[in-house]
Design an enzyme around this catalytic site. Structure first.
Site, short mmCIF file in Angstrom:
data_model
loop_
_atom_site.label_atom_id
_atom_site.label_comp_id
_atom_site.label_asym_id
_atom_site.label_seq_id
_atom_site.Cartn_x
_atom_site.Cartn_y
_atom_site.Cartn_z
N CYS A 101 3.45 53.87 4.26
CA CYS A 101 4.35 53.08 3.41
C CYS A 101 3.57 52.57 2.18
O CYS A 101 2.48 52.01 2.32
CB CYS A 101 4.89 51.89 4.19
SG CYS A 101 5.87 50.76 3.19
N CYS A 151 7.01 47.35 9.44
CA CYS A 151 7.33 48.71 9.05
C CYS A 151 6.45 49.65 9.87
O CYS A 151 5.26 49.42 10.02
CB CYS A 151 7.05 48.89 7.55
SG CYS A 151 7.06 50.61 7.04
N LYS A 185 2.09 4.57 1.65
CA LYS A 185 2.11 5.08 3.02
C LYS A 185 1.71 6.54 2.94
O LYS A 185 2.44 7.39 2.43
CB LYS A 185 3.50 4.92 3.62
CG LYS A 185 3.56 5.28 5.09
CD LYS A 185 4.89 4.82 5.68
CE LYS A 185 4.97 5.04 7.17
NZ LYS A 185 4.86 6.41 7.57
N CYS A 224 9.97 51.94 1.98
CA CYS A 224 9.86 53.37 2.29
C CYS A 224 11.01 53.90 3.14
O CYS A 224 11.14 55.10 3.33
CB CYS A 224 8.53 53.66 2.97
SG CYS A 224 8.48 53.05 4.67
N ASP A 284 0.99 10.24 4.05
CA ASP A 284 1.69 11.10 5.01
C ASP A 284 0.70 12.03 5.72
O ASP A 284 0.47 13.16 5.30
CB ASP A 284 2.76 11.92 4.28
CG ASP A 284 3.75 12.51 5.25
OD1 ASP A 284 3.72 12.15 6.44
OD2 ASP A 284 4.58 13.33 4.81
N TYR A 311 -7.12 1.88 6.21
CA TYR A 311 -6.23 0.82 5.72
C TYR A 311 -6.19 -0.43 6.60
O TYR A 311 -5.45 -1.35 6.30
CB TYR A 311 -4.81 1.34 5.49
CG TYR A 311 -4.21 2.08 6.68
CD1 TYR A 311 -3.93 1.40 7.86
CD2 TYR A 311 -3.92 3.43 6.61
CE1 TYR A 311 -3.39 2.06 8.94
CE2 TYR A 311 -3.38 4.10 7.68
CZ TYR A 311 -3.11 3.41 8.85
OH TYR A 311 -2.58 4.07 9.92
N GLU A 350 0.84 -1.20 0.00
CA GLU A 350 0.00 0.00 0.00
C GLU A 350 0.87 1.24 0.00
O GLU A 350 2.03 1.19 0.42
CB GLU A 350 -0.87 0.03 1.27
CG GLU A 350 -1.92 -1.04 1.32
CD GLU A 350 -2.56 -1.14 2.70
OE1 GLU A 350 -2.47 -0.19 3.48
OE2 GLU A 350 -3.12 -2.20 2.98
N LYS A 392 10.67 3.55 3.17
CA LYS A 392 10.61 5.02 3.12
C LYS A 392 11.17 5.54 1.80
O LYS A 392 12.30 5.21 1.43
CB LYS A 392 11.43 5.60 4.28
CG LYS A 392 10.79 5.38 5.64
CD LYS A 392 9.57 6.29 5.79
CE LYS A 392 9.19 6.47 7.23
NZ LYS A 392 9.52 7.70 7.85
N CYS A 446 12.65 49.79 6.46
CA CYS A 446 11.75 49.19 5.47
C CYS A 446 12.38 49.27 4.08
O CYS A 446 12.81 50.34 3.65
CB CYS A 446 10.42 49.92 5.50
SG CYS A 446 9.30 49.39 4.18
#
Ligand code: IVH
Length: 658
Positions: free
Chosen positions: A420, A415, A110, A400, A112, A217, A108, A304, A397
């Protein structure tokens, strides 16, 4: 470094990584590197028992039990699987089995995500729990219930416990992160973290909105139901569970290997994440013969897959400015191909992230795509480092030039300049976006052009654009049709409901959901302006930070003038009460099921809510209406049996248009 300090350092590193992963859902290091650290610590602790510490992270291996949810103690513990990483280890695993008995195997994917066990009694969904530490899990019944592909009633009145993997499909993950980005909330690093963070929500409505999915499963105590795993999968499917269609029956180790290689290709095109293949002996009567170790069965293992990792260099670190002024550092990479696409940029989140990983301009780094989607720097290849200076966060920033500030307890820099440009453009883009005012023709590029040319500096300017029709039509890339369409869309946006307008204003911490809660509570801007901070804090689901944010916003003269202008321009700043009271949906509880032709689920829910109704996820005695589209399944049956009024799409449309 002496052994004791090394052990302490490893414990601290693992502790930090655990906290980031389990509590914040924002992993600091890759799983692979985590395993390396943990293995190193386990080994050192074994060699040096004199440094034993009951609080070491090694004492906790095997999972975490959360405090938020009720605990569930199970009769049959959820075991984990041993791992193999290459053909040689895989063949050894199979040969060890074949020494005991000859076998056939089911392979099957796997998935995640996160493991869950689910109990049904006489065919009815009863309880769902996480893996936790194997023996004690957390009760997540109310959240698992919202997963659309999980049947609440099986096709037979059978009492059974099943196990499966909850995951977030790529599509839902991208949608969720896009939404979080707009709300300037931290992004989830990958679909697995997003699924884990979602299942731990206390509010199951949030879970329902985030579209989780599940593959089942296994059956607990399977021999009471069938003789082989192949038959068990068929039974699960027949009972109504979503079973992954790629499970493959193989006869010998060469076949097993071929299937695994096929899976490794297949996974690249799947709409969900997988991190390996699971190899299981098919015949249940061989399980006891083959046996178990303390933690895992010997009749199954996980192969894996290797995550695709690429090396490249960081050419520069640049900075983006968001609509609230938040500064996001970005790694500009020498372009490199990873998992099928070319990657040239990766977010570095914030100053702490860069400092913890000690990332510097000019470094060679290993990158991968987290959850096969988001490019991420895993680590710096230190052996390649020349003499680059450490990274230093900017203090002004980039747009600006104003100074930046970092608020205590937050990881982000902001900022400080209210005017700005980057903030203003960001705010305009947010305001016109689909989830706010939905001004379709006012996308990012158009906003930027109109801003630069001086036509729209603020939100109110948008509603004066029609005065400049002729000037706009001669701008490069605009033209008659486009301008007319834009002006029409702007006019239409005045009909957007109050909660969308409030969300569109882009007030810090006021996301789409919070805006809805505030609007439902206050009903009008006038009432909101009169509220004091306690009134706001007392609203269920509104925390002190949100309350403070909206309160300060509404105490600012400039903001009030701004809102006043928008009211005069005809935008909605109150709920249309009359309509709601008179409508037959007012105060009624709905459940949606099946596929609708003319609306998305979200749209249908919005319509129902705008007419005073409420949408919930499961059918019960309290349900007034079931809106059933095509392919409606178990919910329809249940609604029929409870005598709930069932509306098809056509009737629903007739009623809302009345
Ligand atoms: S079978 C005895 N099958 O992988 C263990 N697990 O460490 C039975 N997983 O905790 C597990 N897809 O969360 C099995 N097709 C699959 C799976 C699967 C994902 C996860 C599961 C489990 C972990 C194994």
């Amino acid at each position: 470094m002496n052994v004791k300090s090394k052990i302490e350092q490893l414990r601290q590193q693992i502790h930090d990584a655990n906290h980031a992963y389990h509590t914040l859902d924002q992993p600091l290091i890759s799983d692979y590197n985590y395993d390396l650290l943990l293995n190193e610590l386990i080994q050192l602790e074994q060699e040096h028992p004199e440094f034993f510490d009951a609080t070491s992270p090694t004492q906790k291996i095997g999972g975490y039990v959360l405090d938020k949810f009720e605990k569930v103690t199970r009769d049959v513990p959820m075991m984990s699987l041993s791992n193999v990483f290459n053909q040689e280890e895989l063949f050894k695993f199979i040969e060890r089995i074949e020494e005991v008995t000859s076998s056939e195997y089911i392979i099957e994917l796997k998935i995640d995500g996160l493991a869950v066990s689910i109990k049904y009694e006489k065919g009815l969904f009863k309880q769902a729990a996480t893996r936790g530490n194997g023996l004690v899990g957390e009760d997540i019944t109310h959240n698992v219930k919202t997963i659309k592909s999980l049947p609440l009633k099986l096709s037979e009145p059978i009492t059974i416990e099943v196990r499966g993997e909850i995951f977030m499909p790529h599509k839902s993950f991208l949608k969720l992160n896009e939404q979080r980005k707009r709300n300037e909330e931290p992004l989830f690093a990958n679909p697995r973290n997003a699924a884990a963070g979602t299942i731990r929500q206390l509010d199951s409505q949030i879970v329902a909105d985030r579209e989780l999915d599940i593959f089942v499963y296994a059956i607990v105590d399977p021999q009471s139901y069938t003789q082989s795993h192949k038959d068990a999968l068929a039974l699960l499917k027949k009972l109504g569970f979503k079973v992954n269609q790629h499970a493959t029956h193989t006869m010998n180790k060469e076949d097993v290997w071929k299937t695994i290689q096929k899976f490794d290709q297949l996974r690249k095109s799947l709409p969900y994440d997988t991190d390996g293949a699971v190899i299981k002996v098919n015949a249940y009567d061989k399980y006891d013969m083959i046996g178990y170790t303390a933690k895992s069965p010997k009749w199954a293992t996980a192969y894996k897959f290797q995550a695709e990792i690429a090396e490249t260099t960081i050419q520069d670190i640049t900075f983006q400015v968001g609509r609230t002024g938040v500064i996001t550092p970005v790694a500009e990479l020498e372009p490199v191909s990873v998992s099928g696409t070319t990657v040239s940029r990766a977010t570095l989140h914030n100053e702490d992230y860069i400092t913890i990983k000690d990332i510097r301009i000019g470094d060679t780094v290993r990158i991968h795509k987290a959850g096969e989607i988001i490019p991420e720097v895993i680590e710096v290849v230190l052996s390649e480092r020349k003499n680059q200076p450490p990274f230093k966060m900017i203090t002004t920033c980039p747009v600006c030039g104003a100074s930046l500030e970092r608020i205590d307890g937050e990881a982000d820099h902001y900022c400080t300049n209210d005017s700005c440009e980057a903030k203003h453009i960001g705010q305009l883009i947010h305001f016109s976006s689909r989830v706010a005012m939905d001004i379709d023709s006012l996308g990012e590029k158009v906003v930027e052009t109109l801003f630069e040319k001086g036509y729209t500096k603020t939100i109110t300017d948008i509603y004066h654009l029609h005065q400049y029709r002729e000037e706009l039509k001669i701008l490069p890339g605009f033209g008659d049709k486009k301008v007319e369409k834009l002006i029409e869309a702007i006019e239409q946006s005045k009909k957007q409901p109050f909660h969308k307008v409030l969300f569109g204003l882009g007030i810090k911490h006021i996301g789409a959901k919070v805006a809805k809660i505030l609007v439902n509570y206050f009903k009008s801007m006038d009432a909101m302006l009169e509220a004091n901070i306690e009134d706001i804090q007392n609203i269920h689901e509104i925390g002190p930070e949100i309350a403070q944010s909206i309160f300060s916003y509404l105490r600012n003269e400039e903001n009030i003038t701004h809102i006043q202008k928008l009211i005069e321009l005809g935008l909605q700043f109150q709920v249309e009460n009359q309509v709601i009271k008179e409508h037959q949906f007012n105060g009624k509880t709905f459940v949606l099921t099946g596929k609708l032709e003319s609306f998305s689920r979200d749209q249908a829910s919005e319509i129902i809510e705008s007419l005073g109704g409420k949408v919930t996820s499961s059918v019960s005695k309290l349900t007034d209406y079931l809106l059933a589209g095509s392919d409606a399944g178990s919910k329809l049956k249940k609604a029929e049996s409870l005598g709930v009024t069932i509306l098809n799409e056509a009737t629903f449309k007739d009623i809302i248009h009345e």
